[in-house]
Design an enzyme around this catalytic site. Structure first.
Site, PDB file in Angstrom:
ATOM      1  N   LEU A  43      -5.136   1.025   7.700  1.00 33.93           N
ATOM      2  CA  LEU A  43      -4.773   1.070   9.111  1.00 33.93           C
ATOM      3  C   LEU A  43      -3.849   2.256   9.382  1.00 33.93           C
ATOM      4  CD1 LEU A  43      -4.774  -0.421  11.901  1.00 33.93           C
ATOM      5  CD2 LEU A  43      -2.705  -1.590  11.097  1.00 33.93           C
ATOM      6  N   SER A 110      -5.298  -1.097   1.556  1.00 36.24           N
ATOM      7  CA  SER A 110      -4.950  -1.872   2.740  1.00 36.24           C
ATOM      8  C   SER A 110      -6.210  -2.313   3.486  1.00 36.24           C
ATOM      9  CB  SER A 110      -4.021  -1.039   3.630  1.00 36.24           C
ATOM     10  OG  SER A 110      -3.477  -1.794   4.684  1.00 36.24           O
ATOM     11  N   HIS A 111      -6.365  -1.917   4.756  1.00 32.01           N
ATOM     12  CA  HIS A 111      -7.585  -2.267   5.499  1.00 32.01           C
ATOM     13  C   HIS A 111      -8.812  -1.577   4.913  1.00 32.01           C
ATOM     14  CE1 HIS A 111      -9.430  -2.996   9.777  1.00 32.01           C
ATOM     15  NE2 HIS A 111      -9.975  -3.727   8.847  1.00 32.01           N
ATOM     16  N   ASP A 239      13.347   7.031   0.405  1.00 31.63           N
ATOM     17  CA  ASP A 239      12.113   6.812   1.161  1.00 31.63           C
ATOM     18  C   ASP A 239      12.424   6.118   2.485  1.00 31.63           C
ATOM     19  OD1 ASP A 239       9.597   6.212   2.135  1.00 31.63           O
ATOM     20  OD2 ASP A 239       8.821   5.487   0.220  1.00 31.63           O
ATOM     21  N   ASP A 258       4.152  -6.714  -0.552  1.00 31.72           N
ATOM     22  CA  ASP A 258       4.489  -5.289  -0.641  1.00 31.72           C
ATOM     23  C   ASP A 258       5.044  -4.743   0.665  1.00 31.72           C
ATOM     24  OD1 ASP A 258       2.296  -5.117   1.031  1.00 31.72           O
ATOM     25  OD2 ASP A 258       1.086  -3.853  -0.304  1.00 31.72           O
ATOM     26  N   HIS A 280       3.876  -1.065   0.028  1.00 27.58           N
ATOM     27  CA  HIS A 280       2.556  -0.738   0.578  1.00 27.58           C
ATOM     28  C   HIS A 280       2.296   0.763   0.630  1.00 27.58           C
ATOM     29  CE1 HIS A 280      -1.013  -2.429   2.436  1.00 27.58           C
ATOM     30  NE2 HIS A 280      -0.967  -1.514   3.386  1.00 27.58           N
ATOM     31  N   ASP A 282       3.939   3.028  -1.407  1.00 28.34           N
ATOM     32  CA  ASP A 282       3.929   3.505  -2.791  1.00 28.34           C
ATOM     33  C   ASP A 282       2.519   3.456  -3.375  1.00 28.34           C
ATOM     34  OD1 ASP A 282       6.685   3.723  -2.631  1.00 28.34           O
ATOM     35  OD2 ASP A 282       7.071   1.884  -3.752  1.00 28.34           O
TER      36      ASP A 282
END
Length: 314
Positions: A43, A110-111, A239, A258, A280, A282
């Site tokens: 996404l 992810s997506h 980060d 995550d 997420h 990383d």
């Protein structure tokens, strides 16, 4: 005694130096899979922005360096799994035509995980494997929370969709040279909720575990399924994304996650690990490699997965 000790050090050094060429030989072809590796973003993702900012930071080059053929795809930054899946299917066919390969190894973040699963579901003959990285395979608690605030048919939902589609999504797709792709942030949100994921899984169940946090079938219709991901939110003080993921991670009510996906939701097929000390971002070596220095580099994890595919004849 000193002479004997010096001789020992010289012999040990010579042995170590002598091992170096062997290590290089072993590394040659380490990631050289039989079929091309195709990367599928998540996404609000992209392939590369302005030719300089890569979503998959340093990952494609690291895979190519040891023999892999790697292709980075661009689908809608925000849309339903099915729309994104059809876009990916079209690109897979183009890659096969260009390379002459009969199949591809899909790697989705992810997506991108469900997006890759869609292609494997509708065209299994074209897919050798699907690797889901931090994949939203059984929904996201954070997406559920957002959907609770933005229900179907709400004026606020319509306004939010228009705003996101016309600003964030439009900016990402324009800067990546893909401004023509359709945008639908609400459809993306629905796809990523638990209810949306369950509906998708009824149509495309391959690799989905039958228990809460278990593994799924390793091979379905000739396609091998793998998954891995992280279970931390704060991993690097430098980060800037960690703080945001710390906030979104609070919506998971204590479940390992995550920052955007719970570890159990990531599980698909053969679970490599979903307890890497990564968040997420990383998982795709973002932002710009600012990841946990006390964990295996995400780039190396991708190399290991490519080698795993190679050893499986894929």
């Amino acid at each position: 005694m000193k002479t004997r000790f010096a001789s020992f050090l010289i012999a040990a050094a010579a042995t170590f130096v002598g091992l170096l060429p062997a290590a290089n030989v072993q590394a040659a072809g380490y990631t050289q899979t039989k079929y091309p590796i195709v990367l599928v973003h998540g996404l609000f993702g992209w392939d590369t922005i302005a030719g300089t900012v890569d979503y998959w930071y340093k990952i494609p080059d690291a895979l190519r360096a040891d023999g892999a053929k790697v292709y980075v795809t661009q689908v809608s930054a925000a849309n339903s799994t099915e729309v994104r899946g059809e876009q990916l299917l079209s690109q897979v066919k183009q890659i096969l035509a260009i390379t002459g390969a009969s199949k591809v190894n899909l790697v989705g973040h992810s997506h991108g995980g469900p997006t890759a699963r869609y292609v494997a579901g509708v065209a299994p003959a074209l897919v050798a494997s699907v690797t889901s990285v931090g994949g939203v395979n059984r929904g996201s608690d954070f997406a559920d929370a957002v959907r609770g605030v933005l229900p179907d048919g709400s004026p606020l939902t319509a306004a939010a969709k228009t705003l996101v589609d016309s600003t964030l999504v439009a900016l990402i797709q324009t800067l990546s040279g893909n401004g023509q792709l359709p945008a639908n942030a609400e459809a993306a949100l629905v796809s990523l909720t638990t209810a949306g994921s369950n509906a998708f899984n009824k149509k495309f169940p391959a690799g989905i575990p039958t228990t809460a946090c278990g593994e799924g079938a390793y091979v379905v219709n000739g396609v091998r399924y793998y998954s891995w991901g992280g279970n931390k939110q704060f991993t690097n003080l430098l980060d800037v994304g960690d703080a945001a993921l710390g906030l979104t991670g609070a919506f998971f009510n204590g479940k390992a996650n995550d920052g955007l996906v719970s570890s159990c939701s990531m599980n698909l097929g053969q679970v490599i690990r979903t307890d890497y000390k990564m968040n997420h971002l990383d998982e795709v070596n973002q932002f710009f490699g600012l990841v946990n220095i006390f964990e295996t580099s995400p780039v190396e994890v991708y190399r290991q997965q490519a080698n795993r595919l190679k050893n499986a004849g894929l």
